[in-house]
Design a protein around this motif. Structure first.
Motif, PDB file in Angstrom:
ATOM      1  N   GLN A 170       0.839  -1.192   0.000  1.00  0.00           N
ATOM      2  CA  GLN A 170       0.000   0.000   0.000  1.00  0.00           C
ATOM      3  C   GLN A 170       0.878   1.247   0.000  1.00  0.00           C
ATOM      4  OE1 GLN A 170      -3.371   0.018   0.057  1.00  0.00           O
ATOM      5  NE2 GLN A 170      -4.049  -1.908   0.955  1.00  0.00           N
TER       6      GLN A 170
ATOM      7  N   LYS B 212     -10.987  10.879   1.618  1.00  0.00           N
ATOM      8  CA  LYS B 212     -12.203  10.960   0.801  1.00  0.00           C
ATOM      9  C   LYS B 212     -13.342  10.111   1.375  1.00  0.00           C
ATOM     10  CE  LYS B 212      -9.910  11.895  -3.631  1.00  0.00           C
ATOM     11  NZ  LYS B 212      -9.606  11.355  -4.989  1.00  0.00           N
ATOM     12  N   ARG B 213     -13.006   8.895   1.792  1.00  0.00           N
ATOM     13  CA  ARG B 213     -14.049   7.942   2.189  1.00  0.00           C
ATOM     14  C   ARG B 213     -14.435   8.022   3.660  1.00  0.00           C
ATOM     15  NH1 ARG B 213     -11.775   2.500  -0.918  1.00  0.00           N
ATOM     16  NH2 ARG B 213     -11.848   3.346  -3.045  1.00  0.00           N
TER      17      ARG B 213
ATOM     18  N   ARG C 120      -7.258   8.186   0.090  1.00  0.00           N
ATOM     19  CA  ARG C 120      -8.498   7.407   0.082  1.00  0.00           C
ATOM     20  C   ARG C 120      -9.232   7.514   1.412  1.00  0.00           C
ATOM     21  NH1 ARG C 120      -5.569   3.234  -2.306  1.00  0.00           N
ATOM     22  NH2 ARG C 120      -5.717   1.986  -0.406  1.00  0.00           N
ATOM     23  N   THR C 121      -8.466   7.481   2.504  1.00  0.00           N
ATOM     24  CA  THR C 121      -9.069   7.604   3.829  1.00  0.00           C
ATOM     25  C   THR C 121      -9.714   8.970   4.000  1.00  0.00           C
ATOM     26  OG1 THR C 121      -7.413   6.100   4.764  1.00  0.00           O
ATOM     27  CG2 THR C 121      -8.619   7.497   6.314  1.00  0.00           C
TER      28      THR C 121
ATOM     29  N   GLU D  20      -1.284   7.409  -0.979  1.00  0.00           N
ATOM     30  CA  GLU D  20      -2.562   7.075  -1.608  1.00  0.00           C
ATOM     31  C   GLU D  20      -3.567   6.563  -0.581  1.00  0.00           C
ATOM     32  OE1 GLU D  20      -1.674   4.281  -4.653  1.00  0.00           O
ATOM     33  OE2 GLU D  20      -0.662   5.746  -5.954  1.00  0.00           O
ATOM     34  N   LEU D  21      -3.068   5.827   0.400  1.00  0.00           N
ATOM     35  CA  LEU D  21      -3.933   5.312   1.459  1.00  0.00           C
ATOM     36  C   LEU D  21      -4.546   6.456   2.258  1.00  0.00           C
ATOM     37  CD1 LEU D  21      -4.774   2.525   2.608  1.00  0.00           C
ATOM     38  CD2 LEU D  21      -2.935   2.785   4.279  1.00  0.00           C
TER      39      LEU D  21
END
Length: 320
Positions: A24, A35-36, A32-33, A28-29
């Motif tokens: 990972q 955004k989500r 994503r965290t 990027e992780l």
């Protein structure tokens, strides 16, 4: 009314299924965290901050929106700076704060897995070691590790469950469709919950001011429940040929669970504020069997309402 902490432990356990599967990229992780998880957390918190008093019928919508400078300072000092939830009607979102913290500490969490646990020649020894840490912590009522619902010790506690989840998932092919594992899982799941329910009930009838340690998510009981549930579900899942429609329905409900997680407490508190909670309880009656019926009926009703609202949110986001 037993709290089996199911919703509190499985997110960590399931996270272990996938967190270490591939390399990972930390950046990027985190994106994503953000955004989500972070964006929904901010939106939910803002909604509760501005509309809580209106939702429970204590203030008009205009009064509910207005906050003093001191209130803003308090929320910044004790909420944002300590990275923990201090808002009403939001006890469930502690998980989101800790999830974000786990992602911030991901290099350390990953390092323990890659250079320690992954290189171990015996997965059973690792699982037993982690389980014994939880047992010792239970014996001394959380004095050893000091787990909590926020901070670094919440991250460490979550990591214990993530690591065991990852180990179990390594052997998932051996578990799937194996009725022996399914039977073991059912036994573990039921017995651990029955024992914890008895302990919890004893605390409730003898010392209502104390919160029993065993209802918290970071206990050895929770680990047994998590492992037992996975063995039960995967052991039985592989023995049944699900139709394509059933799989689609299950997968779609799975996409709604995050929204259900956020909105169910709002629905619960709002229904309580307009008297639905008391009305249903009076109708069913306050006996030991009435309590069981109430939990099943009212809990199912809350779940259905949460799913319907979550579906609306999902469709709105998809169309947007």
């Amino acid at each position: 009314k037993a709290n089996f902490s199911i919703s509190k432990i499985f997110p960590w356990f399931i996270l272990g299924f996938f967190l270490f599967e591939n390399e990972q990229n930390w950046g990027e992780l985190l994106i994503r965290t953000g955004k989500r998880i972070l964006v929904p957390l901010v939106l939910y918190s803002a909604f509760i901050w501005f509309f809580h008093e209106f939702l429970i019928g204590e203030e008009t919508i205009l009064e509910s929106i207005m906050h003093t400078g001191e209130e803003y300072r308090q929320i910044f000092k004790f909420g944002i700076m300590k990275w923990t939830n201090v808002l009403p009607m939001s006890g469930q979102i502690w998980y989101l704060y800790v999830y974000i913290a786990v992602m911030l500490f991901y290099p350390g969490v990953r390092g323990v897995w890659d250079y320690g646990i992954k290189k171990s020649k015996n997965d059973k020894v690792v699982v037993i070691f982690i389980f014994l840490q939880l047992v010792l912590n239970d014996i001394f009522i959380n004095k050893i590790w000091g787990f909590s619902y926020s901070g670094i010790f919440a991250v460490i506690g979550a990591s214990f469950f993530i690591y065991v989840g990852a180990i179990v998932y390594k052997h998932i092919d051996k578990i799937a469709g194996n009725l022996k594992w399914a039977a073991a899982g059912i036994l573990m799941y039921i017995l651990s919950n029955v024992i914890r329910a008895i302990v919890q009930y004893y605390y409730y009838i003898t010392s209502v001011d104390k919160v029993p340690h065993f209802i918290n998510w970071y206990t050895s009981f929770s680990m047994i429940v998590a492992i037992g549930f996975v063995l039960m579900v995967y052991g039985l899942w592989g023995t049944r040929k699900w139709s394509l429609l059933a799989r689609k329905v299950i997968c779609h409900i799975g996409t709604l669970t995050f929204y259900v997680y956020l909105v169910h407490m709002i629905i619960l508190e709002w229904l309580k504020s307009i008297g639905v909670h008391s009305l249903v309880q009076e109708f069913i009656g306050q006996t030991w069997w009435g309590d069981i019926v109430f939990v099943i009926v009212y809990g199912t009703f809350i779940l259905i309402c949460s799913l319907l609202i979550s579906e609306v949110i999902y469709l709105a986001l998809q169309s947007g």
